[in-house]
Design a protein around this motif. Sequence first.
Motif: not given
Lengths: 233, 401
Positions: B334-349
Motif C-alpha cells: 500500500x505504501x508503494x502504491x502511495x509513493x507511485x500515486x504521489x509521483x503520478x499526482x505531481x506529474x499530473x498536477x
Amino acid sequence: MSADLPLLELRNVSKVYGKGDATMHALAGIDLKIYPGEFVAVMGPSGSGKSTCMNILGCLDTPTAGQYLFQGIDVGALNRNQRALLRRHYLGFVFQGFNLLNRTSALENVELPLIYRGTATAERRLLARKALLAVGLADREQHTPGELSGGQQQRVAIARAIVTGPSLLLADEPTGNLDSARSIEIMELLTAFNRDQGITVVMVTHEPDMAAYAKRIVQFKDGLIAHDQPTGG
Amino acid sequence: MLINAFILALRELRRNVMRSILTMLGIIIGVSAVITLVTLGGGATQQVTQQIASLGSNLLMVSVGKRMGAGQSSGAPMFKIADADALSRELPELSLVAPTAAAPTTAIFGNENWSTNITGSTEAFFPVSNQQIALGRLFTASEARVGATVCVIGQTVATKLFGAQDPVGNRIRLNKLSCVVIGLLKPKGQSTMGSDQDDLIVVPLRTFQRRIAGNQDVSLIKVSVKDGFDTDQAKQRIEQTLRSRRHLASNEENNFNVLDMKEIAAMLSTTTQTLTGLLSAVGAVSLLVGGIGIMNIMLVSVTERTREIGIRLAIGALEREVLLQFLVEAVVLSSLGGIIGIVLALSASVLLASLLQVPFVFQGGIIVIAFLFSASVGVVFGYFPARKAARLDPIEALRHE
Ligand SMILES: Nc1ncnc2c1ncn2[C@@H]1O[C@H](COP(=O)(O)OP(=O)(O)OP(=O)(O)O)[C@@H](O)[C@H]1O
Ligand SMILES: [Mg+2]
C-alpha cells in the motif's frame, strides 16, 4: 548408551481425534525413548499412527494424554510460541511432499530457517552454501523447485533441515515419492548426517530396504508400538 | 525481526510483480486523485486570492442599480461627480474616491484599430485599481480637472495599436476624441472572471463626459478604505450618505449597490474549497476501495500460500513473525502504491495546472497525509488476512493442497 539421558521420551502418550461415537485413537498410549545419535526407522501399516507420532515428536502437535519430554522438557506444558522456538533451535524436518517454497531459489529455501534464527546475512549464505554442498547441489543454488527433479528437491529439503545443525531430524516418508535409486541417495545422506554430525534421525518409511539403513526399527500397529528392535547390521 | 519481515515481504512482492501492481492500483488511483485535486484546488484558490488582491485592497465598488437584477438599474438615476466629491468630503475613512464612467469605443492609430472600452476617471483611479505605470506618466489632478486630451493605455491596447513601438507621445483617435498617449500601464493579466485587465484606455473623467458621453453621468465610484478602518462600517456610511443624497425614503430600497471585493474573494475561495473537498472525498472513497482490494488479494494470497505458511511455522516461525510478514507485505504494497500515486499526482498536477492555467502550488501537507493514509490502509486491511495466516495450524497447513 542407555545410561545417557534420552533425547526424547514418550510416556504413555495417546492422541484422540473426534468426539463421541466418532472417537478415533490415533495413538493409544505409547512409550518410547530415543537417545542422542540414534537412527530410528518407524514402520507400520497405513493409519497406524506413525505421522501422528512424528507430529508430536516434532512439537507440531501435543498429546491428548501422556507426556512428551524433549531433552527432559515437558513439551505439553509449552505454549505455541515456545514450541515454535523449540523447533527453530533443535529440530529439522523433511516431509514426503518436499515442501519447498515455490518460485524460491534452492539457496533461499535453505536460508529460511537461518532467517528465523536471526543469523547474519553473510554467515547465512555461507552455511546455506555448505549445506547445499553437503547434499551435492552446490551447482543448483539458484534453481527454483520447479527447475529441480524430485530427488534434488528432497535433497534441498534435507539441506534446509540440517543447515541449522539440529539435535533431531524428523523425516516422514522422505523417499515416498522417489524411485529406488533416488531413495538410496537420500538414505545415504541421512546416514551420513547421522554418522558424521551425530544428528539423531527418526524416519517413517514403508520400505524395508530403506528401514535397513536405520540402527533401530519401531513398528506401529493400531496406535501402539508392536515391535521395537535394533536392525541386524 | 522487522528487517527480516521486510526482506521476506519484498521477495514475495518481487515474485508476483503483476499481481502486486494490480493490487496497488486502487491505492495509486486514490492517492493520485486526492493529491492532484487538492494541488489544483490550492492553485486555483491562490489564483483567486491573488487576483482579488490585485484589484486593490479595501476596495468598495459603488454602482447604480439594485444588488439583484441588472435590468433594474435603468430606472435608477446615475451618480454625478458631486456624489463622489461628497463621499470624499464627508467620510474621512475613505482614502481614495474615483468616480468612473465607461463606454465602448474603437481606438485608431495609423492603420491599426482596436475595439475596446474607454474609461473616464480621476487620477485616483490608478491607485484605487492597483494600476501602476510602466512607461511615461499618469495624468495629474489638474489635467483631470480641466479635462485634458490625454490618455493612459493598457498593455493589450499598446500591443494592438503600436506593436513593439513605444506608444508614449503618440496621438490616438477615440471616436470624436483625439488624445495623446502619456503613459503605459504595467500588465496585470487576466481577472478572476477571465477578462483581460490590460485591455483598457483611461482618460480624465471630464474629457470623457464632454467628448465621448456628452453627459455628466458617473456609473461607478471606486472607493478605497483607509487602513485600520472597517470596510463594513465604511460600506454602511457610504450607503447612508448616498441614500440621503438620492432622497430615498426610509421604506425605499437602495437604488445603488456597494460591493465589497473581499466578500467576492471569500465567496470564490469557499466555492473552490468546497469543490476541492468534494472531489477529495471521492478520492478518499477510492482509497478505501483500494484498501479492500488489498485485503482481498492478501486473503487470496494467504489461502494460496497456506503450505508455505505451514512450512514456515514448522521450521520455527513464531505466530507474530508470520503476522508481521503478511502485515509488512500489505503495508509495503500500500505504501508503494502511495509513493507511485504521489509521483503520478505531481506529474499530473504540473501538466493539468499548465493546461487549466492555474498556478502549480506544491502541497506538502496533503502528500504526507496521503502517504501516511496509504500506509495505514495497508495496516488496517492487511491485519485480518495476516492474523488468519499466523493462526493457521502448521499440520493442517502442511497438508493443504
Ligand atoms: N486431524 C485428524 N483428524 C481426525 N483423524 C485423524 C487426523 N489425523 C490423523 N487422523 C487419524 O489418525 C489415524 C492415524 O493417522 P496417521 O496419519 O498417524 O497414520 P499413518 O500411520 O501416518 O498412516 P500413513 O502410513 O497412511 O501415512 C488415522 O486413522 C487417521 O485417520
Ligand atoms: Mg503418515
